[in-house]
Design a protein around this motif. Structure first.
Motif, mmCIF file in Angstrom:
data_model
loop_
_atom_site.group_PDB
_atom_site.id
_atom_site.type_symbol
_atom_site.label_atom_id
_atom_site.label_comp_id
_atom_site.label_asym_id
_atom_site.label_seq_id
_atom_site.Cartn_x
_atom_site.Cartn_y
_atom_site.Cartn_z
ATOM 1 N N TYR A 19 -6.813 -9.264 -3.178
ATOM 2 C CA TYR A 19 -5.581 -8.699 -2.608
ATOM 3 C C TYR A 19 -5.516 -7.195 -2.883
ATOM 4 O O TYR A 19 -5.094 -6.409 -2.025
ATOM 5 N N GLU A 20 -5.960 -6.800 -4.063
ATOM 6 C CA GLU A 20 -6.003 -5.373 -4.405
ATOM 7 C C GLU A 20 -6.988 -4.640 -3.495
ATOM 8 O O GLU A 20 -6.708 -3.543 -3.007
ATOM 9 N N CYS A 21 -8.094 -5.286 -3.229
ATOM 10 C CA CYS A 21 -9.107 -4.710 -2.328
ATOM 11 C C CYS A 21 -8.556 -4.591 -0.912
ATOM 12 O O CYS A 21 -8.787 -3.599 -0.221
ATOM 13 N N GLN A 22 -7.816 -5.597 -0.494
ATOM 14 C CA GLN A 22 -7.232 -5.573 0.850
ATOM 15 C C GLN A 22 -6.213 -4.443 0.973
ATOM 16 O O GLN A 22 -6.118 -3.791 2.007
ATOM 17 N N ALA A 23 -5.476 -4.171 -0.109
ATOM 18 C CA ALA A 23 -4.514 -3.069 -0.107
ATOM 19 C C ALA A 23 -5.226 -1.719 0.016
ATOM 20 O O ALA A 23 -4.679 -0.766 0.579
ATOM 21 N N GLU A 24 -6.452 -1.641 -0.492
ATOM 22 C CA GLU A 24 -7.240 -0.411 -0.398
ATOM 23 C C GLU A 24 -7.915 -0.250 0.966
ATOM 24 O O GLU A 24 -8.553 0.759 1.232
ATOM 25 N N GLY A 25 -7.827 -1.258 1.800
ATOM 26 C CA GLY A 25 -8.417 -1.156 3.136
ATOM 27 C C GLY A 25 -9.639 -2.026 3.346
ATOM 28 O O GLY A 25 -10.317 -1.914 4.370
ATOM 29 N N GLY A 26 -9.955 -2.888 2.402
ATOM 30 C CA GLY A 26 -11.114 -3.769 2.553
ATOM 31 C C GLY A 26 -10.820 -4.924 3.501
ATOM 32 O O GLY A 26 -9.679 -5.381 3.609
ATOM 33 N N ASN A 27 -11.822 -5.396 4.163
ATOM 34 C CA ASN A 27 -11.684 -6.514 5.102
ATOM 35 C C ASN A 27 -12.101 -7.794 4.385
ATOM 36 O O ASN A 27 -13.232 -8.252 4.504
#
Length: 116
Positions: free
Chosen positions: A83-91
């Protein structure tokens, strides 16, 4: 009726060999060389491919950490990292969904520092 002949010429064991004159004339022409503009274009493209470096983004680093947590069996921690990665723009929505489907069975997974 036509008289019976031997096998088809292409199927004969010993087919005709190219003449020495044909071989030497082919060697005399040399290798084909691309036009100067084409060679320059290829060199520029090659140069661009070698010069560009891939720099890992913050989301890539977080995604790697999440994958390590998931590998160790810490599903909740891995999902939080995803979820943290997704907040940074990760797919990574598909990875979150996949790991979430294993949450009901988390107690069946081996623990990270368990007995051997």
């Amino acid at each position: 009726l036509k008289p019976a002949r031997g096998p088809h010429p292409a199927r004969r064991g010993n087919t005709r060999r190219p003449s020495l004159r044909l071989i030497t004339s082919a060697m005399a022409t040399g290798a084909r060389v691309l036009p100067k503009a084409s060679r320059d274009k290829l060199e520029r493209e090659r140069g661009l491919g070698l010069a560009t470096k891939t720099i890992a983004s913050k989301s890539d680093i977080i995604e790697k950490e999440a994958a390590e947590l998931a590998q160790a069996g810490n599903l909740k921690g891995a999902i939080a990292k995803y979820y943290e990665c997704q907040a940074e723009g990760g797919n990574v929505a598909h990875k979150i969904k996949n790991l979430s489907s294993f949450l009901p069975y988390e107690y069946l997974l081996p623990k990270a520092g368990g007995r051997r």
